[in-house]
Write an enzyme that holds these catalytic residues in place. Sequence first.
Site, PDB file in Angstrom:
ATOM      1  N   LYS A  52       3.810   4.986   0.791  1.00  7.41           N
ATOM      2  CA  LYS A  52       4.923   4.050   0.995  1.00  7.41           C
ATOM      3  C   LYS A  52       6.120   4.475   0.142  1.00  7.41           C
ATOM      4  O   LYS A  52       7.266   4.474   0.597  1.00  7.41           O
ATOM      5  CB  LYS A  52       4.486   2.624   0.643  1.00  7.41           C
ATOM      6  CG  LYS A  52       3.532   2.037   1.678  1.00  7.41           C
ATOM      7  CD  LYS A  52       2.878   0.748   1.233  1.00  7.41           C
ATOM      8  CE  LYS A  52       1.786   0.335   2.210  1.00  7.41           C
ATOM      9  NZ  LYS A  52       0.995  -0.826   1.767  1.00  7.41           N
ATOM     10  N   GLN A  96       0.082  -4.576  -3.458  1.00  8.65           N
ATOM     11  CA  GLN A  96      -0.952  -3.869  -2.689  1.00  8.65           C
ATOM     12  C   GLN A  96      -2.284  -4.612  -2.770  1.00  8.65           C
ATOM     13  O   GLN A  96      -2.762  -4.932  -3.858  1.00  8.65           O
ATOM     14  CB  GLN A  96      -1.096  -2.424  -3.219  1.00  8.65           C
ATOM     15  CG  GLN A  96      -2.048  -1.556  -2.432  1.00  8.65           C
ATOM     16  CD  GLN A  96      -1.595  -1.286  -0.985  1.00  8.65           C
ATOM     17  OE1 GLN A  96      -0.432  -1.056  -0.712  1.00  8.65           O
ATOM     18  NE2 GLN A  96      -2.539  -1.338  -0.053  1.00  8.65           N
ATOM     19  N   ASP A 119       6.194  -7.714   3.207  1.00 14.46           N
ATOM     20  CA  ASP A 119       4.886  -7.631   3.871  1.00 14.46           C
ATOM     21  C   ASP A 119       4.702  -8.782   4.860  1.00 14.46           C
ATOM     22  O   ASP A 119       3.797  -8.762   5.688  1.00 14.46           O
ATOM     23  CB  ASP A 119       3.758  -7.695   2.818  1.00 14.46           C
ATOM     24  CG  ASP A 119       3.130  -6.333   2.566  1.00 14.46           C
ATOM     25  OD1 ASP A 119       3.251  -5.456   3.441  1.00 14.46           O
ATOM     26  OD2 ASP A 119       2.508  -6.156   1.500  1.00 14.46           O
TER      27      ASP A 119
END
Length: 290
Positions: A52, A96, A119
């Site tokens: 990412k 994460q 997200d």
Amino acid sequence: MILLDGKKTAATIKEEIAIEVEKIKKVGGKIPHLAALLVGADGASLTYVNSKVKACQKVGFNSTLIELPDNTTEEQLLYEIELLNRDTDIDGYIVQLPLPKHIDEQKVLMAVDPHKDVDGFHPTNVGKMTLEIPTFLPATPYGIIELLERYAIETSGKNVVVIGRSHIVGRPISILLSQKRKTGNATVTLCHSRTRNLKELTLKADIIVVALGIAEFLKGDMVKKGAVIIDVGITRIKDKSRKSGYRLAGDVDFESVSKKASYITPVPGGVGPMTIAMLLKNTLLAVQNK
Ligand code: NAD
């Protein structure tokens, strides 16, 4: 059979984003800045986070990786989140998953500023998504929608079977595909571990999204001829012949299913790269929303 090339499609999307960043630079605007919080040293998570961060650099974003040790307390993590919420240079950030067991994942996700929640996991954004109010869509379902759209795959009126009801993939993609939207209007059946006669359902499906995390679960005899297959699964399987010591397997038995499918995503190179591309798109949106 046509391969739904997520790697190539994601590269095109990243080029489009890089052009937008150039435009922003030209007018002296705010360069998008994505941060990632990683707790602990899980190998797979580190690989995902690194890709990412690398993707950010490729499109001209600024990026920050915050690595915290395994023994980070919930309080310390919430403090880091508060700092990110207050940092005006950070446009969006991700925490994460999975988090170590001693940390309450829900509490953490609730602490993320919804405006920076690229997200799309915060209840505010999940609610907006469900009510069809423009917001950050969770990156993996968003990537699936984008892939179907760019390959001009018709979803309207189609029978879709989604296998897996997770909050990050199965549930949201089932919602999105059933909505009154361009790549939507499908009749969706959401299947899970308690579903009976799964094969009966998959055999009737025009499109199958497989996200359960069991390597090569969906076999050719479970699929109707001409079906579109989206394989979300990523499982590391030990393989001594590889330098890394493992190979990646999807939730679909590619060998048998590809013989029946009209379109199919490979693993790797399918949904995975699309997820990263859409995370970048959400970060760009966070800047544009300001
Ligand atoms: P999860 O692991 O949280 O949940 C699995 C789901 O599968 C559950 O809803 C469960 O009910 C269902 N399930 C389990 N066994 C089943 C069975 N026999 N029949 C039907 N349903 C069954 O799900 P997740 O977090 O969405 O992850 C699924 C897979 O997708 C994993 O391999 C994960 O690594 C992968 N993943 C990939 C990406 C990507 O970008 N490609 C993103 C997220 C997750």
